[in-house]
Write a protein that holds these residues in place. Structure first.
Motif, PDB file in Angstrom:
ATOM      1  N   SER A 151       0.930  -1.108  -0.050  1.00 13.03           N
ATOM      2  CA  SER A 151      -0.052   0.071   0.199  1.00 13.03           C
ATOM      3  C   SER A 151       0.712   1.360   0.005  1.00 13.03           C
ATOM      4  N   GLU A 152       0.479   2.211  -0.780  1.00  9.48           N
ATOM      5  CA  GLU A 152       1.026   3.674  -0.491  1.00  9.48           C
ATOM      6  C   GLU A 152       0.010   4.693   0.289  1.00  9.48           C
ATOM      7  N   ASP A 153      -0.734   4.167   0.836  1.00  9.47           N
ATOM      8  CA  ASP A 153      -1.695   4.805   1.663  1.00  9.47           C
ATOM      9  C   ASP A 153      -1.461   4.291   3.224  1.00  9.47           C
ATOM     10  N   PRO A 154      -0.755   5.051   4.106  1.00  9.10           N
ATOM     11  CA  PRO A 154      -0.579   4.513   5.309  1.00  9.10           C
ATOM     12  C   PRO A 154      -1.847   4.410   6.363  1.00  9.10           C
ATOM     13  N   LYS A 155      -2.850   4.763   5.760  1.00 10.11           N
ATOM     14  CA  LYS A 155      -4.133   4.458   6.402  1.00 10.11           C
ATOM     15  C   LYS A 155      -4.644   3.155   6.344  1.00 10.11           C
ATOM     16  N   ASN A 156      -4.223   2.555   5.346  1.00  9.39           N
ATOM     17  CA  ASN A 156      -4.619   1.250   4.915  1.00  9.39           C
ATOM     18  C   ASN A 156      -3.534   0.266   4.604  1.00  9.39           C
TER      19      ASN A 156
END
Length: 361
Positions: A151-156
């Motif tokens: 992932s490049e989204d640290p929230k997911n």
């Protein structure tokens, strides 16, 4: 009569001399009973020696038993030491066969031992033997478990890309400059993993956080995620852990300990080939933006890089907020300009680097 006896004796001696033959030429074979594909950390091989005469070991870079014998078949045990260099090495032993006429023949057995390293997931990770008696990977893992997406989204997600930072003109705070998704950056810095993903469990909780010490997790077969004790022997400083009334005294014999500045540090890690990269951390659902300012380091290459990084350990710690795991943490301050490394605690929800250490053989 005397003349006839003398003649007979001479003839008998002549016949005896004519019947005396030289001993058979010395011959022998030495063959491995198994594969000679030797691992870099060493092993014991079995060889079968067959000879028609006496033999003995003359020179050797390995431990061979027995070292001498007579005609017949002999089983040799050959202990190959681990390779403690950065390149492939060649071990050998020499056996000399000697017949009854003192004629000799020589056999040399050579054994190739590869450089330390481990092939895993289509990539070969470098490894090295250090003064703590362990072989460590010299690169962070970037293995992606089956069925998992980076992932490049640290929230997911549970595995994240590394990233770089910048301080824009007119600002005093760092922000994420780039998510580093290219193959070269991922190979250099590794990926960031949640603790559960690194240990290969659904979640880290009160029921299992004390059972994970020394486990394989996502490491290659024969390797494991290091314990707090192994991390401490590496960097030389640690917070206190469960069962301790205070932090342990600094280990000045640790691998990364620098006697000049009196702490284990990131700069020393590059000097000796361990390579602890300042890759950052996913913290509270975001990429942490602590940056190494020029005033906080005397190592030019570290300026502008991530100032807070963790390398996961497998020893659990009981915090007021819940289970945490051991990890080496980096710190850059006016006092720790080379990037201090010490064993601290990592929130199990953080995304951190993973480095593996070889199981004891």
């Amino acid at each position: 009569m005397i003349m006839k006896k003398s003649l007979v004796l001479v003839l008998a001696l002549a016949v005896l001399g004519a019947c005396t033959k030289p001993a058979p030429a010395p011959e022998g074979t030495i063959e491995s009973k198994e594969s000679v594909d030797v691992p870099f950390y060493g092993t014991t091989l079995k060889y079968t020696l067959v000879s028609n005469c006496d033999w003995k070991l003359t020179t050797s870079t390995v431990d061979v038993t027995p070292v001498k014998g007579s005609a017949g078949t002999t089983e040799l045990s050959v202990v190959i030491p681990g390779n403690r260099t950065d390149a492939a090495v060649k071990e050998s032993f020499t056996v000399v066969f000697t017949n009854a006429d003192a004629v000799t023949a020589e056999k040399v057995v050579e054994i190739n031992v590869p450089a330390p390293g481990v092939a895993y997931g289509g990539y070969t990770y470098g490894a090295k033997y250090f003064s703590d008696g362990n072989y460590w990977m010299t690169e962070n893992l970037h293995y992606v478990p089956e069925g998992v997406s980076v992932s490049e989204d640290p929230k997911n997600g549970s595995v994240w890309y590394p990233y770089s930072l910048e301080v824009k003109e007119g600002s005093t705070k760092a922000t994420v400059k780039e998510i580093l998704k290219d193959d070269a950056s991922v190979a250099k810095f590794g990926l960031l993993y949640s603790a559960a993903q690194a240990f290969g469990v659904e979640a880290i909780n009160k029921d299992n956080y004390k059972t994970l010490e020394g486990t394989k997790g996502i490491c290659p077969e024969g390797w494991h995620i290091p314990s707090r004790a192994e991390l401490f022997a590496l960097c030389g400083a640690s917070n206190k852990f469960d069962g301790e009334t205070s932090a342990p005294e600094d280990n000045t014999s640790a691998v990364l300990w620098d006697p000049e500045v009196k702490y284990g540090n990131m700069a020393k890690s590059f000097e000796i080939g361990f390579n602890f990269y300042p890759v950052g951390v996913v913290f509270n659902g975001a990429y942490n933006t602590t940056i190494v300012a020029a005033s906080k380091t005397d190592v030019e290459e570290f300026v502008g890089m991530n100032g807070l990084s963790y390398m996961l350990g497998s020893t659990g710690y009981t915090a007021n907020s819940g289970p945490q795991m051991s990890a080496i943490m980096s710190t850059f301050t006016d006092t720790y300009k080379k990037g201090r490394l010490n064993v601290a605690y990592a929130n199990v929800k953080n995304g951190v680097s993973v480095r593996c250490v070889l199981d004891k053989k």
